[in-house]
Write a protein that holds these residues in place. Structure first.
Motif, PDB file in Angstrom:
ATOM      1  N   GLY A 127      42.037  36.997  52.642  1.00  0.00           N
ATOM      2  CA  GLY A 127      40.767  36.525  52.102  1.00  0.00           C
ATOM      3  C   GLY A 127      39.955  37.660  51.510  1.00  0.00           C
ATOM      4  O   GLY A 127      39.430  37.555  50.397  1.00  0.00           O
ATOM      5  N   ALA A 260      37.328  33.381  55.122  1.00  0.00           N
ATOM      6  CA  ALA A 260      38.694  32.918  54.864  1.00  0.00           C
ATOM      7  C   ALA A 260      39.694  33.563  55.801  1.00  0.00           C
ATOM      8  O   ALA A 260      40.686  32.934  56.203  1.00  0.00           O
ATOM      9  CB  ALA A 260      39.074  33.195  53.413  1.00  0.00           C
ATOM     10  N   THR A 309      38.749  30.751  50.533  1.00  0.00           N
ATOM     11  CA  THR A 309      39.483  29.911  51.478  1.00  0.00           C
ATOM     12  C   THR A 309      40.546  29.099  50.756  1.00  0.00           C
ATOM     13  O   THR A 309      41.652  28.899  51.275  1.00  0.00           O
ATOM     14  CB  THR A 309      38.519  28.969  52.222  1.00  0.00           C
ATOM     15  N   ARG A 313      44.408  29.464  51.850  1.00  0.00           N
ATOM     16  CA  ARG A 313      45.117  28.271  52.317  1.00  0.00           C
ATOM     17  C   ARG A 313      46.352  27.998  51.471  1.00  0.00           C
ATOM     18  O   ARG A 313      47.408  27.642  51.995  1.00  0.00           O
ATOM     19  CB  ARG A 313      44.187  27.052  52.310  1.00  0.00           C
TER      20      ARG A 313
END
Length: 385
Positions: A127, A260, A309, A313
């Motif tokens: 992140g 994140a 994020t 992800r």
């Protein structure tokens, strides 16, 4: 050496962001020079976005086996060429082609840059790594784009692109000097990258990004009319409003990178959730100058809290294809650019007024949050949110 490597990556994204956002600032200049209308001139901006969307998967897949250092150098070289062609285009057709070429490297650059930054910073800091690469783009909205627009107004729009090309050449030299040569940055097979695109969760996350982030573009596209026609301020306030928006993006990017890494979903849920409140306030009270400026800062901040994020992800959903996932994230954000601008234009055209674009953004971000809640695994991941 670590700091210089990260700086070189951010410098590249700064040049890319400057070129992308400055085109909006000099729209009237190149439309007059090329003797075309404003609506026709926007085709060049659309061509750039199309280049990003097309280039993100295709360039990444075509260069799958390349070392990430080699890929970054090639992408920045192509970006230099695209901006030189933009500066010398004699008509709209050639200019649109040049902008398309300039957009091709963007998605793959951010994907490869995030991989290199993660390698430099170490595991579990994806992140922060992505946020550092994105930092150059957010700073471009504060400094690069206004400066490039000023240059276009004073020494001509063609020199804007030549200046970006020169800065990009410096970035190319920095990448060559400071990105390490190591087999650990080697690419993989095309088949391995393509496997990631078979996963429903990857496409679901791209839909979340394309819908949820659209609100930032629904607002950003109409900042000028907001300032002059809603708040009734002089046009000189437009750069101030854009800078406030850009500062919000930078702040949100800093916060989002840390969230994140620490939480699997909190940055996205928090960012989208607070954005809904800010959008509603902007839609109802935005005629007040203070509310408008705070709202612009808030939208920039909340959206960029969510964006890192999304990238992290997607990488976790397809860890065997990190470069492609980074590139596809950028492609999704450019789709959101088109969706947000179109939704805002639709509500204005329907007669609901300029502030209605905030309600358009509200609906899009709510839809993105709803898709995330429905399609993403709940369990421990969403419990953290």
């Amino acid at each position: 050496m670590c700091g210089f490597t990260l700086f070189s990556l951010a410098l590249g994204s700064f040049c890319i962001g400057t070129s992308e956002f400055a085109s909006m600032g000099i729209l009237q200049l190149f439309s007059q020079s090329l003797e075309i209308s404003i609506p026709e001139a926007t085709n060049a901006i659309t061509a750039y976005a199309l280049g990003v969307v097309v280039g993100a998967p295709l360039v990444t897949l075509a260069a799958a086996r390349l070392n990430r250092r080699t890929l970054l150098l090639g992408l920045m070289a192509l970006f230099v060429v695209g901006n030189v062609l933009s500066a010398s285009a004699p008509n709209l057709a050639m200019f649109a082609i040049a902008r398309f070429v300039s957009g091709l490297p963007q998605g793959a650059y951010f994907g490869a840059g995030a991989v290199v930054a993660t390698y430099i910073m170490g595991p579990g800091r994806g992140g922060k790594a992505f946020a550092l690469v994105m930092m150059g783009l957010t700073v471009a909205t504060i400094i690069g784009s206004p400066l490039a627009t000023f240059l276009g107004q004073t020494i001509g729009w063609r020199n804007t692109y030549l200046t970006v090309a020169a800065a990009s050449a410096v970035s190319l030299a920095a990448l060559w000097a400071w990105v390490p040569t190591t087999p650990e940055l080697d690419g993989g097979s095309i088949r391995q990258e393509l496997k990631a695109l078979r996963r429903f969760s990857v496409w679901a996350m791209m839909l979340v990004a394309a819908l949820g982030v659209s609100s930032i573009f629904a607002i950003y596209t109409f900042v000028g009319p907001f300032v002059t026609d809603v708040a009734m301020l002089d046009p000189e306030w437009i750069p101030v409003a854009l800078a406030i928006f850009g500062i919000g993006m930078t702040v949100g990017n800093f916060i989002g990178g840390r969230l994140a890494d620490a939480y699997p979903a909190r940055g996205l849920v928090l960012g989208f959730g607070i954005a809904l409140v800010v959008l509603a306030a902007l839609a109802t009270l935005g005629a007040n100058i203070a509310v408008m400026m705070v709202g612009l800062f808030g939208i920039g901040t909340t959206m960029f809290i969510a964006i890192p994020t999304v990238s992290v992800r997607m990488t976790k959903l397809a860890p065997d294809a990190p470069t492609l996932m980074g590139a596809m994230s950028l492609a999704a954000f450019n789709v959101s650019n088109a969706i947000g601008a179109a939704a805002g234009g639709f509500t204005i055209g329907a007669g609901y007024g300029l502030l209605s674009v905030a309600w358009a953004g509200f609906c899009l971000t709510f839809a993105g949050l709803a898709v995330f809640a429905v399609t993403m695994p709940r369990g421990r991941q969403l419990a953290a949110a």
